[in-house]
Enzyme design. Structure first.
Site, PDB file in Angstrom:
ATOM      1  N   ARG A 187      43.807  31.320  46.001  1.00 44.78           N
ATOM      2  CA  ARG A 187      43.765  32.384  47.007  1.00 44.78           C
ATOM      3  C   ARG A 187      42.423  33.103  46.988  1.00 44.78           C
ATOM      4  NH1 ARG A 187      44.866  37.914  46.986  1.00 44.78           N
ATOM      5  NH2 ARG A 187      45.651  38.709  48.969  1.00 44.78           N
ATOM      6  N   SER A 195      38.448  44.094  40.832  1.00 42.63           N
ATOM      7  CA  SER A 195      39.917  44.045  40.770  1.00 42.63           C
ATOM      8  C   SER A 195      40.492  43.542  42.086  1.00 42.63           C
ATOM      9  CB  SER A 195      40.484  45.428  40.452  1.00 42.63           C
ATOM     10  OG  SER A 195      40.051  45.883  39.195  1.00 42.63           O
ATOM     11  N   ARG A 198      42.078  52.703  46.107  1.00 47.31           N
ATOM     12  CA  ARG A 198      41.185  52.942  44.970  1.00 47.31           C
ATOM     13  C   ARG A 198      40.117  53.958  45.341  1.00 47.31           C
ATOM     14  NH1 ARG A 198      36.563  50.295  42.800  1.00 47.31           N
ATOM     15  NH2 ARG A 198      36.459  49.001  44.666  1.00 47.31           N
TER      16      ARG A 198
END
Length: 415
Positions: A155, A126, A58
């Site tokens: 998680r 994200s 990213r």
């Protein structure tokens, strides 16, 4: 896994296997991490399985802007992963998932294919899973897997994991159907506990030099082991000089050079490394005026042929040759040399072929900088040699002690 510390690690990768067509993309995230994660599909043994590596990269990293393409020990951070994935020889395709034009450019320079991710999965919040699922939605031929020592239904993000060991994101294996269900793991699960020196978190600027030292000591520099450099060949125009030629009224040419580069050449000579110069132009008068005391080849129409002749004349392997170039005419030489570098302002194809990209421009200290890089890698070579010698000596000592014990037993039997 790695000892407890928060942050972004060196690039990792996701690997998947699918059938038929080229597979998806992969990579490390900005804040998520600049990573390489791997995964394989369930179809083991299927005739047309396609194994792909995906790197999430990213462009919105906040701690270190555009960290993924910042030079780490002379190579863009993401380049370390892409080079290793390519050299692994097991992937049918290597992909980078990114939302940034410059990251896409660097990824393609290293031979990766690029998936342009959407703004929805490019936010600070994200997760890797979201980016991977989006990628799989666009590439239905891929499948993925990822093991971790966490509850699949709960998680943690790596940055939020409070445990004694944390997930550093260096690699994952996952099957597609798990990701489609919202998991990154399932079925048989295991984790690999990574040694501390092999796991580096990069959150802020002061982490960068630490990461560079780790990479120089433990990083991947190619399929073949490093050897001690005996010869450095340097392109004159654009490396030793800045490539500019000044012409006087009486048609005389003048160039400029940086005295730091002359110091670098002298340091190399003191370490027993020969330095030779090469140019496509006839610049013999300029070289004579510089009084460098180096063997030089000017008006070279085929630089690779000149390099091969020098290598053979000196009886060297390619691993013992270093090359500093900056133009398309240097690309084949950069690929052949065991250690290769380019100035910061070298052309794109030369940067792609080089193992090290200097921070300095040509004619502005690039030769000196590359010399320092050679010295650092030589320390790595000498350290590895010393370790081998110590292991060999220890083995001989153990063997000698064993023979001595056998001799004593035989003597006792006789008595």
């Amino acid at each position: 896994m790695a000892p407890p510390r928060r942050g972004t690690t060196l690039p990792s990768m996701h690997v998947r296997r699918g059938e038929g067509r080229p597979a998806g993309r992969g990579g490390g995230e900005g804040e998520e991490q600049s990573g390489a994660e791997r995964g394989m599909e369930a179809g083991e043994g299927r005739p047309h399985a396609h194994l792909a590596a995906l790197v999430l990269a990213r462009g919105g990293s906040k701690g270190i802007p555009l960290k993924n393409i910042k030079l780490l020990a002379g190579v863009p951070l993401i380049g370390w992963v892409l080079r290793a994935a390519s050299d692994a020889g097991v992937f049918h395709s290597v992909w980078v998932s990114t939302d940034h034009d410059e990251i896409e450019k660097v990824a393609k320079q290293f031979g990766a294919q690029v998936h342009r991710r959407s703004p929805e999965v490019s936010q600070d919040s994200s997760t890797s899973l979201e980016a991977i699922r989006e990628f799989l939605n666009h590439h239905h031929e891929n499948k993925m897997t990822e093991p971790q020592n966490l509850n699949p239904a709960k998680r943690y993000r790596r940055q939020d994991w409070p445990g004694e060991l944390y997930e550093n994101g260096s690699f994952y294996f996952a099957r597609r159907h798990l990701i489609e269900k919202g998991y990154l793991q399932g079925g048989k699960m295991a984790y690999y506990e990574m040694r501390a020196e092999h796991s580096v978190d990069i959150d802020i600027d002061i982490d960068w030099p630490i990461a560079e030292q780790r990479v120089l000591s433990f990083g991947y520099f190619g399929k073949e082991p490093l050897k001690e450099v005996k010869l450095l060949v340097c392109s004159i125009d654009g490396c030793l000089t800045n490539g500019r030629i000044y012409v006087t009224e009486d048609q005389k040419e003048m160039v400029s050079y940086d005295y730091r580069d002359i110091v670098g050449i002298n340091l190399l000579k003191k370490r027993g490394i020969q330095v030779r110069l090469i140019s496509e132009r006839d610049c013999s008068k300029t070289l004579s005026a510089m009084q460098l005391g180096c063997v030089a080849k000017v008006s070279a129409t085929n630089k690779l042929q000149v390099l091969e002749d020098w290598q053979k004349d000196m009886g060297l392997s390619w691993k013992e040759v270093a090359y500093l170039g900056n133009e398309e005419s240097d690309v084949e030489c950069l690929k052949q040399a065991g250690m290769s570098g380019v100035p910061a302002d070298a052309c794109a194809v030369a940067q792609k072929a080089a193992g090290y990209i200097c921070k300095s421009n040509g004619g502005c200290g690039a030769v000196r900088e590359f010399a320092e890089h050679i010295f650092l890698l030589l320390e790595k070579v000498n350290s590895a040699r010393k370790q081998m010698e110590e292991v060999s000596a220890a083995g001989k000592e153990m063997g000698g002690n064993e023979n001595s014990r056998r001799g004593n037993k035989e003597l006792m039997k006789k008595e």
